[in-house]
Design an enzyme around this catalytic site. Sequence first.
Site, PDB file in Angstrom:
ATOM      1  N   ASP A 127     -10.696  -5.741  13.138  1.00  0.00           N
ATOM      2  CA  ASP A 127     -11.309  -4.471  13.553  1.00  0.00           C
ATOM      3  C   ASP A 127     -11.251  -4.259  15.069  1.00  0.00           C
ATOM      4  OD1 ASP A 127     -11.959  -3.945  10.865  1.00  0.00           O
ATOM      5  OD2 ASP A 127     -13.884  -4.967  11.030  1.00  0.00           O
TER       6      ASP A 127
ATOM      7  N   SER B  42     -14.312   4.792  12.324  1.00  0.00           N
ATOM      8  CA  SER B  42     -13.162   4.694  13.229  1.00  0.00           C
ATOM      9  C   SER B  42     -11.896   4.457  12.416  1.00  0.00           C
ATOM     10  CB  SER B  42     -13.311   3.488  14.175  1.00  0.00           C
ATOM     11  OG  SER B  42     -14.577   3.456  14.800  1.00  0.00           O
TER      12      SER B  42
ATOM     13  N   HIS C 217     -12.628   2.020   9.275  1.00  0.00           N
ATOM     14  CA  HIS C 217     -13.789   1.117   9.329  1.00  0.00           C
ATOM     15  C   HIS C 217     -15.069   1.943   9.489  1.00  0.00           C
ATOM     16  CE1 HIS C 217     -16.001  -2.556  10.064  1.00  0.00           C
ATOM     17  NE2 HIS C 217     -16.595  -1.940  11.070  1.00  0.00           N
TER      18      HIS C 217
ATOM     19  N   ASN D 110      -6.109   1.115   9.718  1.00  0.00           N
ATOM     20  CA  ASN D 110      -7.311   0.760   8.957  1.00  0.00           C
ATOM     21  C   ASN D 110      -8.402   1.790   9.223  1.00  0.00           C
ATOM     22  OD1 ASN D 110      -9.097  -0.899   7.401  1.00  0.00           O
ATOM     23  ND2 ASN D 110      -9.952  -1.744   9.290  1.00  0.00           N
TER      24      ASN D 110
HETATM   25  C1  GRF Z   1     -15.074   2.193   3.168  1.00  0.00           C
HETATM   26  O1  GRF Z   1     -16.347   2.358   3.702  1.00  0.00           O
HETATM   27  C2  GRF Z   1     -14.154   1.528   4.165  1.00  0.00           C
HETATM   28  O2  GRF Z   1     -14.357   1.969   5.468  1.00  0.00           O
HETATM   29  C3  GRF Z   1     -14.577   0.103   4.015  1.00  0.00           C
HETATM   30  O3  GRF Z   1     -14.735  -0.073   2.640  1.00  0.00           O
HETATM   31  C4  GRF Z   1     -15.065   1.179   2.047  1.00  0.00           C
HETATM   32  C5  GRF Z   1     -14.024   1.467   1.014  1.00  0.00           C
HETATM   33  O4  GRF Z   1     -14.347   2.595   0.253  1.00  0.00           O
HETATM   34  N1  GRF Z   1     -13.659  -0.791   4.677  1.00  0.00           N
HETATM   35  P1  GRF Z   1     -13.304   3.198  -0.769  1.00  0.00           P
HETATM   36  O5  GRF Z   1     -12.773   2.045  -1.614  1.00  0.00           O
HETATM   37  O6  GRF Z   1     -12.207   3.857   0.013  1.00  0.00           O
HETATM   38  O7  GRF Z   1     -14.076   4.176  -1.596  1.00  0.00           O
END
Ligand code: GRF
Length: 201
Positions: free
Chosen positions: A145, A136, A109, A107
Site C-alpha cells: 500500500d 486511494s 485501498h 490497487n
Molecule cells: C474493498 O474495500 C477494497 O478496497 C479492499 O477490499 C474490499 C474489496 O471489496 N481491499 P470488493 O470485493 O471489491 O467488493
Amino acid sequence: MRRIGVLVSGRGSNLQALLDAESRGELSGQIVVVISNKIQAFALERARKVGVQAILITKSEFPDRQNFDEQIAEVLRSYKVDLVVLAGYMRMFTEQFIIEFQDRIINVHPSLLPAFKGVKAQWQAIEYGAKVSGCSTHFVTFDMDAGPIIMQKAVPIFPDDTGETLSKRILPEEHRILVKSVRLFCEDKLRIEGRNVIVKE
Ligand code: GRF
C-alpha cells in the site's frame, strides 16, 4: 484497446463497477480475465455472468509463493494483459511479479494513504479516532500500500460510525476512483514521475 486482468479475493463489488463501466463504454479498456485466489469469491460469478473468463488459482496448489505468483503471471501473459487491477485481492506479490508488471498494477485501498495501510483499514481509522478517512488508488510497488498515489477521495467519519458503516460510506467512492483511474491508464493519461503520478487530462 488496453487488455485488463482483474485479481480478486472476495465479493467483487469493485470488479462489478469495472464491468459496468466497460459495458457502458466508459472504461476505454477490456476486462479479458478475472483471477481469484479464493474459491468462495463471489467475484468469480460476477465475471462468468457477463462471459468474462474467471479462473481460480489457489495458493495451496503450489509449493511456494514464487510458483503461485508465476502461475498467475503466466495466465496474465497468456491473455496478453496490459494492466493488472487488484480489486480486493488480499495477497502480497513476490518481487519477481512486481518487476514483470512494473507500473502496470493498480490497487484500490479503503483509506487515505499513507494512513492505515494493510487489512481492516476502516476499522483502523475508527480505532485511531480519525475524523476523516476515504480511499486511494495507487500503483503497486514492493512495499504494501505504498506505491505512487493516483487518486484519493475523502469521506467523513461520524461519532457513531462502526467499521461496517464507514466501509459502506467509502465503498461507492472506491468504485468511482477505481473506474476513473483505470480509464485514465487505458487512455494513456497517467505518467509516473518518482512518487508522483501526473494526470494528463
Ligand atoms: C474493498 O474495500 C477494497 O478496497 C479492499 O477490499 C474490499 C474489496 O471489496 N481491499 P470488493 O470485493 O471489491 O467488493
